[in-house]
Design a protein around this motif. Structure first.
Motif, PDB file in Angstrom:
ATOM      1  N   PRO A  56      48.379  25.340  31.322  1.00 23.59           N
ATOM      2  CA  PRO A  56      49.134  24.124  31.638  1.00 23.59           C
ATOM      3  C   PRO A  56      50.563  24.389  32.111  1.00 23.59           C
ATOM      4  CG  PRO A  56      48.952  24.413  29.259  1.00 23.59           C
ATOM      5  CD  PRO A  56      48.052  25.425  29.888  1.00 23.59           C
ATOM      6  N   ASP A  57      51.136  25.522  31.736  1.00 22.53           N
ATOM      7  CA  ASP A  57      52.511  25.830  32.113  1.00 22.53           C
ATOM      8  C   ASP A  57      52.608  26.664  33.389  1.00 22.53           C
ATOM      9  OD1 ASP A  57      53.719  24.560  29.826  1.00 22.53           O
ATOM     10  OD2 ASP A  57      52.973  26.237  28.626  1.00 22.53           O
ATOM     11  N   ARG A  58      51.475  27.011  33.968  1.00 23.96           N
ATOM     12  CA  ARG A  58      51.423  27.762  35.229  1.00 23.96           C
ATOM     13  C   ARG A  58      52.198  29.078  35.146  1.00 23.96           C
ATOM     14  NH1 ARG A  58      49.221  24.776  39.180  1.00 23.96           N
ATOM     15  NH2 ARG A  58      50.112  26.119  40.807  1.00 23.96           N
ATOM     16  N   VAL A  59      51.968  29.792  34.054  1.00 22.10           N
ATOM     17  CA  VAL A  59      52.585  31.114  33.882  1.00 22.10           C
ATOM     18  C   VAL A  59      51.521  32.190  33.650  1.00 22.10           C
ATOM     19  CG1 VAL A  59      54.747  30.196  32.974  1.00 22.10           C
ATOM     20  CG2 VAL A  59      52.892  30.747  31.377  1.00 22.10           C
ATOM     21  N   ASN A  60      50.255  31.853  33.890  1.00 22.00           N
ATOM     22  CA  ASN A  60      49.159  32.747  33.499  1.00 22.00           C
ATOM     23  C   ASN A  60      48.167  32.934  34.646  1.00 22.00           C
ATOM     24  OD1 ASN A  60      47.342  34.280  32.089  1.00 22.00           O
ATOM     25  ND2 ASN A  60      46.779  32.698  30.618  1.00 22.00           N
ATOM     26  N   PRO A  61      48.520  33.738  35.643  1.00 23.93           N
ATOM     27  CA  PRO A  61      47.620  33.918  36.788  1.00 23.93           C
ATOM     28  C   PRO A  61      46.318  34.630  36.439  1.00 23.93           C
ATOM     29  CG  PRO A  61      49.437  35.473  36.909  1.00 23.93           C
ATOM     30  CD  PRO A  61      49.770  34.514  35.794  1.00 23.93           C
ATOM     31  N   ILE A  62      46.275  35.318  35.303  1.00 21.91           N
ATOM     32  CA  ILE A  62      45.062  36.047  34.920  1.00 21.91           C
ATOM     33  C   ILE A  62      43.856  35.117  34.854  1.00 21.91           C
ATOM     34  CG2 ILE A  62      43.935  37.292  33.020  1.00 21.91           C
ATOM     35  CD1 ILE A  62      45.858  39.037  34.497  1.00 21.91           C
ATOM     36  N   VAL A  63      44.017  33.927  34.264  1.00 26.27           N
ATOM     37  CA  VAL A  63      42.858  33.063  34.045  1.00 26.27           C
ATOM     38  C   VAL A  63      42.378  32.401  35.323  1.00 26.27           C
ATOM     39  CG1 VAL A  63      43.448  32.664  31.638  1.00 26.27           C
ATOM     40  CG2 VAL A  63      44.294  31.086  33.377  1.00 26.27           C
ATOM     41  N   ALA A  64      43.097  32.575  36.422  1.00 30.62           N
ATOM     42  CA  ALA A  64      42.667  32.011  37.700  1.00 30.62           C
ATOM     43  C   ALA A  64      41.914  33.022  38.552  1.00 30.62           C
ATOM     44  CB  ALA A  64      43.871  31.488  38.479  1.00 30.62           C
ATOM     45  N   ARG A  65      41.803  34.271  38.066  1.00 31.31           N
ATOM     46  CA  ARG A  65      41.154  35.310  38.867  1.00 31.31           C
ATOM     47  C   ARG A  65      39.654  35.332  38.602  1.00 31.31           C
ATOM     48  NH1 ARG A  65      45.196  40.236  38.062  1.00 31.31           N
ATOM     49  NH2 ARG A  65      43.529  40.869  36.676  1.00 31.31           N
ATOM     50  N   TYR A  66      38.999  34.220  38.850  1.00 25.76           N
ATOM     51  CA  TYR A  66      37.573  34.150  38.585  1.00 25.76           C
ATOM     52  C   TYR A  66      36.802  35.052  39.543  1.00 25.76           C
ATOM     53  CZ  TYR A  66      38.697  30.227  35.590  1.00 25.76           C
ATOM     54  OH  TYR A  66      39.220  29.445  34.605  1.00 25.76           O
ATOM     55  N   ALA A  67      35.710  35.584  39.045  1.00 24.58           N
ATOM     56  CA  ALA A  67      34.983  36.608  39.792  1.00 24.58           C
ATOM     57  C   ALA A  67      33.894  36.042  40.688  1.00 24.58           C
ATOM     58  CB  ALA A  67      34.363  37.613  38.811  1.00 24.58           C
ATOM     59  N   ALA A  68      33.725  34.734  40.710  1.00 24.09           N
ATOM     60  CA  ALA A  68      32.618  34.146  41.460  1.00 24.09           C
ATOM     61  C   ALA A  68      32.652  34.522  42.934  1.00 24.09           C
ATOM     62  CB  ALA A  68      32.645  32.627  41.310  1.00 24.09           C
ATOM     63  N   ALA A  69      33.850  34.722  43.469  1.00 21.28           N
ATOM     64  CA  ALA A  69      33.961  35.047  44.891  1.00 21.28           C
ATOM     65  C   ALA A  69      33.721  36.522  45.173  1.00 21.28           C
ATOM     66  CB  ALA A  69      35.348  34.656  45.403  1.00 21.28           C
ATOM     67  N   GLU A  70      33.407  37.289  44.147  1.00 22.82           N
ATOM     68  CA  GLU A  70      33.179  38.722  44.294  1.00 22.82           C
ATOM     69  C   GLU A  70      31.778  39.064  43.799  1.00 22.82           C
ATOM     70  OE1 GLU A  70      35.191  40.751  45.764  1.00 22.82           O
ATOM     71  OE2 GLU A  70      36.864  39.355  45.992  1.00 22.82           O
ATOM     72  N   PRO A  71      30.747  38.722  44.563  1.00 24.81           N
ATOM     73  CA  PRO A  71      29.367  38.897  44.088  1.00 24.81           C
ATOM     74  C   PRO A  71      28.979  40.341  43.856  1.00 24.81           C
ATOM     75  CG  PRO A  71      29.417  38.355  46.427  1.00 24.81           C
ATOM     76  CD  PRO A  71      30.806  38.158  45.914  1.00 24.81           C
ATOM     77  N   ASN A  72      29.701  41.280  44.447  1.00 27.79           N
ATOM     78  CA  ASN A  72      29.351  42.686  44.282  1.00 27.79           C
ATOM     79  C   ASN A  72      30.163  43.374  43.192  1.00 27.79           C
ATOM     80  OD1 ASN A  72      27.474  42.610  46.461  1.00 27.79           O
ATOM     81  ND2 ASN A  72      29.179  42.754  47.912  1.00 27.79           N
ATOM     82  N   ALA A  73      30.920  42.609  42.419  1.00 27.53           N
ATOM     83  CA  ALA A  73      31.725  43.199  41.355  1.00 27.53           C
ATOM     84  C   ALA A  73      30.829  43.806  40.276  1.00 27.53           C
ATOM     85  CB  ALA A  73      32.630  42.143  40.743  1.00 27.53           C
ATOM     86  N   ARG A  74      31.260  44.926  39.716  1.00 30.79           N
ATOM     87  CA  ARG A  74      30.552  45.547  38.602  1.00 30.79           C
ATOM     88  C   ARG A  74      30.771  44.717  37.350  1.00 30.79           C
ATOM     89  NH1 ARG A  74      32.461  51.547  38.155  1.00 30.79           N
ATOM     90  NH2 ARG A  74      30.827  51.559  36.565  1.00 30.79           N
ATOM     91  N   LYS A  75      29.789  44.705  36.465  1.00 35.86           N
ATOM     92  CA  LYS A  75      29.828  43.837  35.297  1.00 35.86           C
ATOM     93  C   LYS A  75      30.430  44.553  34.085  1.00 35.86           C
ATOM     94  CE  LYS A  75      27.727  40.532  37.503  1.00 35.86           C
ATOM     95  NZ  LYS A  75      28.460  39.304  37.884  1.00 35.86           N
ATOM     96  N   ALA A  76      31.243  43.832  33.337  1.00 34.45           N
ATOM     97  CA  ALA A  76      31.826  44.314  32.095  1.00 34.45           C
ATOM     98  C   ALA A  76      32.074  43.105  31.202  1.00 34.45           C
ATOM     99  CB  ALA A  76      33.133  45.066  32.366  1.00 34.45           C
ATOM    100  N   ALA A  77      32.331  43.361  29.917  1.00 37.77           N
ATOM    101  CA  ALA A  77      32.599  42.273  28.974  1.00 37.77           C
ATOM    102  C   ALA A  77      33.552  42.757  27.897  1.00 37.77           C
ATOM    103  CB  ALA A  77      31.303  41.768  28.339  1.00 37.77           C
ATOM    104  N   VAL A  78      34.344  41.833  27.364  1.00 38.07           N
ATOM    105  CA  VAL A  78      35.208  42.116  26.223  1.00 38.07           C
ATOM    106  C   VAL A  78      34.912  41.099  25.122  1.00 38.07           C
ATOM    107  CG1 VAL A  78      37.052  43.145  27.594  1.00 38.07           C
ATOM    108  CG2 VAL A  78      37.101  40.685  27.133  1.00 38.07           C
ATOM    109  N   LEU A  79      35.183  41.508  23.877  1.00 40.79           N
ATOM    110  CA  LEU A  79      34.960  40.631  22.732  1.00 40.79           C
ATOM    111  C   LEU A  79      36.296  40.094  22.236  1.00 40.79           C
ATOM    112  CD1 LEU A  79      32.943  39.440  20.688  1.00 40.79           C
ATOM    113  CD2 LEU A  79      33.397  41.440  19.231  1.00 40.79           C
ATOM    114  N   VAL A  80      36.457  38.778  22.335  1.00 43.42           N
ATOM    115  CA  VAL A  80      37.640  38.091  21.826  1.00 43.42           C
ATOM    116  C   VAL A  80      37.244  37.555  20.452  1.00 43.42           C
ATOM    117  CG1 VAL A  80      39.365  36.309  22.280  1.00 43.42           C
ATOM    118  CG2 VAL A  80      38.228  37.469  24.192  1.00 43.42           C
ATOM    119  N   LEU A  81      37.562  38.313  19.413  1.00 41.34           N
ATOM    120  CA  LEU A  81      37.006  38.064  18.083  1.00 41.34           C
ATOM    121  C   LEU A  81      38.056  37.457  17.162  1.00 41.34           C
ATOM    122  CD1 LEU A  81      34.521  38.393  16.278  1.00 41.34           C
ATOM    123  CD2 LEU A  81      35.397  40.649  15.626  1.00 41.34           C
ATOM    124  N   ILE A  82      37.716  36.292  16.594  1.00 41.50           N
ATOM    125  CA  ILE A  82      38.642  35.555  15.733  1.00 41.50           C
ATOM    126  C   ILE A  82      37.984  35.331  14.375  1.00 41.50           C
ATOM    127  CG2 ILE A  82      39.982  33.437  15.472  1.00 41.50           C
ATOM    128  CD1 ILE A  82      39.847  33.152  18.520  1.00 41.50           C
TER     129      ILE A  82
END
Length: 255
Positions: A25-51
């Motif tokens: 909401p504060d427009r200070v976080n470009p990371i969350v806008a880098r969605y991978a949908a436009a990169e169909p050939n990207a290699r797959k990976a995952a991270v665990l955000v554990l709470i």
């Protein structure tokens, strides 16, 4: 458990996180806008955000924690950076949940049975390695022992109180030497920034737990890391700019 839980199985205080996607909401976080949908050939990976945290109640419990690691200072790439457990997908993995849980077990000794996966967020594209990194959010319903499994990969496993990360005194924006900006945290003597900082900031903005903080507090990343004794962790060209993947770094350097 490789499938998501829902409904009453998700603590009330985590339901907004389970139902939404990272926010900015504060427009200070470009990371969350880098969605991978436009990169169909990207290699797959995952991270665990554990709470973790007490199940009962509608508000953030006082004992809530997030699991982070610090990469080994001896690594050729991305040494000393703060990360989520995670890495590249193996052919036998049944999707990103399986990848995230397997990697977390390999890196921290986490018992996968102690985790209830509650959300799989859209993949984030990590340039220029062309990785599609899927954050998997988990509720750690039965916290157990975690530790450094391989000191050649990680020198520290951290259970950081969420309240500490939400404290406005510990939040600021960093400016990378290349000119871009992103949210960061100062906790337990380390600086959390880049991919990890962006995902956490996006989660907090979505969660309803966030306390207003000074988004105009912009600090030089290089100086901030140096002050924390993390100068060598600064990524410089031609390396990646996202500090949250470990196992795949052995295959060519992704963060």
């Amino acid at each position: 458990m490789s499938s998501l839980v829902s409904g009453a199985a998700v603590p009330e205080w985590l339901r907004r996180v389970a139902a939404g996607v990272p926010a900015d909401p504060d427009r200070v976080n470009p990371i969350v806008a880098r969605y991978a949908a436009a990169e169909p050939n990207a290699r797959k990976a995952a991270v665990l955000v554990l709470i973790s945290g007490a199940r009962d109640g509608s508000g953030l419990p006082g004992d809530a924690e997030v699991l982070l690691t610090q990469r080994a200072s001896t690594l050729r790439q991305h040494r000393g950076q703060i990360a989520f457990p995670g890495g590249g997908a193996d052919p036998e993995d049944d999707g990103p949940v399986a990848t995230a849980l397997r990697e977390a077990e390999e890196e921290t000794g986490l018992d996968p049975a102690s985790v209830a996966p509650i959300a799989v967020w859209p993949g984030i594209f990590v340039p220029p390695s062309r990785f599609d990194v899927t954050p998997v959010v988990g509720y750690w319903h039965t916290p157990g022992d975690v530790r450094v499994v391989d000191p050649n990969e990680a020198e520290r496993v951290m259970r950081v109180p969420v309240a500490t990360m939400l404290d406005p005194a510990n939040r600021f924006v960093v400016r990378h030497p290349l000119g871009y900006y992103g949210p960061a945290f100062s906790v337990d003597g380390v600086v959390v920034w880049g991919f990890t900082g962006g995902i956490l900031a996006g989660l907090f903005a979505l969660s309803g737990w966030e306390v207003p903080w000074d988004t105009t507090d912009v600090r030089d990343l290089e100086a901030t890391l140096a002050a924390a004794g993390m100068a060598e962790s600064l990524v410089k060209p031609p390396e990646m700019d996202s500090p949250s993947l470990r196992g795949v770094a052995r295959e060519g350097g992704i963060r």
